[in-house]
Motif scaffolding. Sequence first.
Motif, PDB file in Angstrom:
ATOM      1  N   ALA A 194       0.835  -0.954  -0.069  1.00  0.00           N
ATOM      2  CA  ALA A 194      -0.380  -0.373   0.010  1.00  0.00           C
ATOM      3  C   ALA A 194       0.969   0.995  -0.125  1.00  0.00           C
ATOM      4  O   ALA A 194       0.387   1.823  -0.761  1.00  0.00           O
ATOM      5  CB  ALA A 194      -1.212  -0.075   1.122  1.00  0.00           C
ATOM      6  N   ALA A 195       2.080   1.104   1.094  1.00  0.00           N
ATOM      7  CA  ALA A 195       3.139   2.555   0.794  1.00  0.00           C
ATOM      8  C   ALA A 195       3.379   2.869  -0.305  1.00  0.00           C
ATOM      9  O   ALA A 195       3.832   3.698  -0.949  1.00  0.00           O
ATOM     10  CB  ALA A 195       4.491   2.236   2.300  1.00  0.00           C
ATOM     11  N   SER A 196       4.250   1.267  -1.296  1.00  0.00           N
ATOM     12  CA  SER A 196       4.624   1.237  -2.507  1.00  0.00           C
ATOM     13  C   SER A 196       3.842   2.412  -3.242  1.00  0.00           C
ATOM     14  O   SER A 196       3.973   2.517  -4.347  1.00  0.00           O
ATOM     15  CB  SER A 196       5.691   0.570  -2.915  1.00  0.00           C
ATOM     16  OG  SER A 196       3.887  -0.676  -3.371  1.00  0.00           O
ATOM     17  N   GLU A 197       2.161   2.315  -3.416  1.00  0.00           N
ATOM     18  CA  GLU A 197       0.813   3.140  -4.415  1.00  0.00           C
ATOM     19  C   GLU A 197       0.776   3.664  -4.326  1.00  0.00           C
ATOM     20  O   GLU A 197      -0.409   4.051  -4.801  1.00  0.00           O
ATOM     21  CB  GLU A 197       0.065   1.710  -4.807  1.00  0.00           C
ATOM     22  CG  GLU A 197       0.612   0.316  -5.216  1.00  0.00           C
ATOM     23  CD  GLU A 197      -0.228  -0.789  -5.386  1.00  0.00           C
ATOM     24  OE1 GLU A 197      -1.585  -0.229  -5.886  1.00  0.00           O
ATOM     25  OE2 GLU A 197       0.119  -1.947  -5.692  1.00  0.00           O
ATOM     26  N   GLY A 198       1.289   4.197  -3.159  1.00  0.00           N
ATOM     27  CA  GLY A 198       0.305   5.728  -2.538  1.00  0.00           C
ATOM     28  C   GLY A 198      -0.892   5.764  -2.087  1.00  0.00           C
ATOM     29  O   GLY A 198      -1.227   6.538  -1.939  1.00  0.00           O
ATOM     30  N   VAL A 199      -1.060   4.628  -1.042  1.00  0.00           N
ATOM     31  CA  VAL A 199      -2.264   4.423  -1.191  1.00  0.00           C
ATOM     32  C   VAL A 199      -2.862   4.341   0.668  1.00  0.00           C
ATOM     33  O   VAL A 199      -1.251   3.534   0.745  1.00  0.00           O
ATOM     34  CB  VAL A 199      -3.307   3.921  -1.935  1.00  0.00           C
ATOM     35  CG1 VAL A 199      -3.564   4.531  -3.319  1.00  0.00           C
ATOM     36  CG2 VAL A 199      -3.057   2.097  -1.965  1.00  0.00           C
ATOM     37  N   THR A 200      -3.473   3.999   1.488  1.00  0.00           N
ATOM     38  CA  THR A 200      -3.729   3.922   2.841  1.00  0.00           C
ATOM     39  C   THR A 200      -4.770   2.527   2.825  1.00  0.00           C
ATOM     40  O   THR A 200      -5.076   2.884   2.038  1.00  0.00           O
ATOM     41  CB  THR A 200      -4.178   4.911   3.527  1.00  0.00           C
ATOM     42  OG1 THR A 200      -5.490   4.904   3.587  1.00  0.00           O
ATOM     43  CG2 THR A 200      -3.559   5.730   3.600  1.00  0.00           C
ATOM     44  N   LEU A 201      -4.621   1.576   4.247  1.00  0.00           N
ATOM     45  CA  LEU A 201      -5.493   0.420   4.017  1.00  0.00           C
ATOM     46  C   LEU A 201      -7.159   1.310   3.984  1.00  0.00           C
ATOM     47  O   LEU A 201      -7.611   0.462   3.581  1.00  0.00           O
ATOM     48  CB  LEU A 201      -4.959  -0.578   4.865  1.00  0.00           C
ATOM     49  CG  LEU A 201      -2.964  -0.983   5.273  1.00  0.00           C
ATOM     50  CD1 LEU A 201      -3.304  -1.734   6.008  1.00  0.00           C
ATOM     51  CD2 LEU A 201      -3.234  -1.811   3.471  1.00  0.00           C
ATOM     52  N   ARG A 202      -7.254   1.799   4.412  1.00  0.00           N
ATOM     53  CA  ARG A 202      -8.187   2.669   4.643  1.00  0.00           C
ATOM     54  C   ARG A 202      -9.269   2.638   3.129  1.00  0.00           C
ATOM     55  O   ARG A 202     -10.085   2.240   3.285  1.00  0.00           O
ATOM     56  CB  ARG A 202      -8.416   3.326   5.769  1.00  0.00           C
ATOM     57  CG  ARG A 202      -9.829   4.562   5.864  1.00  0.00           C
ATOM     58  CD  ARG A 202     -10.228   5.484   6.097  1.00  0.00           C
ATOM     59  NE  ARG A 202     -11.260   5.665   6.024  1.00  0.00           N
ATOM     60  CZ  ARG A 202     -11.746   6.902   7.328  1.00  0.00           C
ATOM     61  NH1 ARG A 202     -10.858   6.979   8.186  1.00  0.00           N
ATOM     62  NH2 ARG A 202     -13.122   7.508   6.801  1.00  0.00           N
ATOM     63  N   GLU A 203      -8.571   3.605   2.314  1.00  0.00           N
ATOM     64  CA  GLU A 203      -9.259   3.596   0.724  1.00  0.00           C
ATOM     65  C   GLU A 203      -9.311   2.186   0.574  1.00  0.00           C
ATOM     66  O   GLU A 203      -9.938   2.595  -0.062  1.00  0.00           O
ATOM     67  CB  GLU A 203      -7.852   4.657   0.596  1.00  0.00           C
ATOM     68  CG  GLU A 203      -7.250   6.143   0.286  1.00  0.00           C
ATOM     69  CD  GLU A 203      -6.420   7.300   0.122  1.00  0.00           C
ATOM     70  OE1 GLU A 203      -6.057   8.348   0.873  1.00  0.00           O
ATOM     71  OE2 GLU A 203      -5.874   6.211  -0.253  1.00  0.00           O
ATOM     72  N   ASP A 288      -6.871  -9.187  -2.959  1.00  0.00           N
ATOM     73  CA  ASP A 288      -7.484  -8.892  -4.008  1.00  0.00           C
ATOM     74  C   ASP A 288      -6.705  -8.094  -5.038  1.00  0.00           C
ATOM     75  O   ASP A 288      -6.926  -7.671  -5.912  1.00  0.00           O
ATOM     76  CB  ASP A 288      -9.277  -8.644  -4.414  1.00  0.00           C
ATOM     77  CG  ASP A 288      -9.146  -8.816  -5.735  1.00  0.00           C
ATOM     78  OD1 ASP A 288      -9.642  -9.967  -5.861  1.00  0.00           O
ATOM     79  OD2 ASP A 288      -9.991  -7.968  -6.613  1.00  0.00           O
ATOM     80  N   ARG A 289      -6.848  -7.007  -4.065  1.00  0.00           N
ATOM     81  CA  ARG A 289      -5.896  -5.307  -5.177  1.00  0.00           C
ATOM     82  C   ARG A 289      -4.552  -5.060  -4.189  1.00  0.00           C
ATOM     83  O   ARG A 289      -3.758  -4.518  -5.500  1.00  0.00           O
ATOM     84  CB  ARG A 289      -7.213  -4.395  -4.481  1.00  0.00           C
ATOM     85  CG  ARG A 289      -8.293  -3.634  -4.505  1.00  0.00           C
ATOM     86  CD  ARG A 289      -8.956  -3.421  -3.405  1.00  0.00           C
ATOM     87  NE  ARG A 289     -10.720  -3.269  -4.296  1.00  0.00           N
ATOM     88  CZ  ARG A 289     -11.495  -4.130  -5.684  1.00  0.00           C
ATOM     89  NH1 ARG A 289     -11.380  -5.176  -4.298  1.00  0.00           N
ATOM     90  NH2 ARG A 289     -12.746  -3.580  -5.293  1.00  0.00           N
ATOM     91  N   LEU A 290      -4.306  -5.749  -3.941  1.00  0.00           N
ATOM     92  CA  LEU A 290      -2.457  -5.904  -3.252  1.00  0.00           C
ATOM     93  C   LEU A 290      -2.061  -6.762  -3.337  1.00  0.00           C
ATOM     94  O   LEU A 290      -0.478  -6.297  -3.459  1.00  0.00           O
ATOM     95  CB  LEU A 290      -2.364  -5.296  -2.215  1.00  0.00           C
ATOM     96  CG  LEU A 290      -3.493  -3.402  -1.753  1.00  0.00           C
ATOM     97  CD1 LEU A 290      -3.133  -3.380  -0.584  1.00  0.00           C
ATOM     98  CD2 LEU A 290      -2.685  -2.909  -2.283  1.00  0.00           C
ATOM     99  N   GLY A 291      -3.058  -8.091  -3.800  1.00  0.00           N
ATOM    100  CA  GLY A 291      -1.915  -9.621  -3.728  1.00  0.00           C
ATOM    101  C   GLY A 291      -1.675  -9.650  -2.675  1.00  0.00           C
ATOM    102  O   GLY A 291      -1.740  -9.421  -1.166  1.00  0.00           O
TER     103      GLY A 291
END
Length: 295
Positions: A194-203, A288-291
């Motif tokens: 999530a950090a590498s994709e610039g998103v938060t787990l909440r998002e 599903d979204r992050l692997g």
Amino acid sequence: MPRSAASQRLETAAAQLEQAAGLLGESGTLSSEDREAYLESAHYVRLVAGPGGWRRLQASGGSSGPTKNMALTLDKNLKGALVAASEEFETPLSQVVAEGFQAVLNGTWTPPRVPRNLNAELATLNVRVDKGLADQVQALAVELQERLGYRVNQSRIAVSYLAWDLGVEQPGVGEDVLYLALPKPLAEYLESRAASEGVTLREVAEDGIRALLDGSWSPEFTERPRTASGTYKAQYASGPNGEVERAGMSIRVDGELLDSLREWVARMAQDVDFPMHPGKVVRRILTDRLGDPAA
């Protein structure tokens, strides 16, 4: 013999011990002490039957005194989810309850208010705990109930701690924060990805919940594969004590969105024959979204 065949025979032996305890106890053939001994034997036979059984038996054998069986009454779906979580982490439920009792005595964990659900389908979950530890908790429960202003007893403490520690939301207890218990390698992977994709787990979680609710994402939920002995197949390697190290993950989710997810899960749970809970859905969204490194 192959491990799976041995495990099946041990599981059968445990079930027969429990059945004998019930039948002989009802007929008066067994004293209450002997019945407890039968149930305790079944517990340890089942412990050995699981993955890493001997190591788990040694790890959970910290009690040098007598033990007692606790028959916990709880929501049937919750029971299934707790059993599934304990099998994934290869951690005996009795061990988790003992840790919870100790946490209450130490003042490091407080049991939550649990509303009654008159429509719930109930089931019984048997766990064994050190009798001295259980007696201390029962004595403290009276004081806790007076201080907290709601009903507190051994059983409620046991069920609530199991749910909290294993990351299974207890019906009626959740707030705007969803607590997950994940295998540590998976938790670390999801946070890093999530950090590498610039998103938060909440998002990620909220986007997935919205997609689930509006029908634009329709995943198929199935029960995890089981081994020939009936236990869940391990996805992550266990540690030296036979357990899969777990990590807690708290995700704050929009309140209305989370309530809608809970309603969706409640409907879904009525149509499937395996346990469902909000944490399972959010875990599926995240992987599903992050692997998932174990996929």
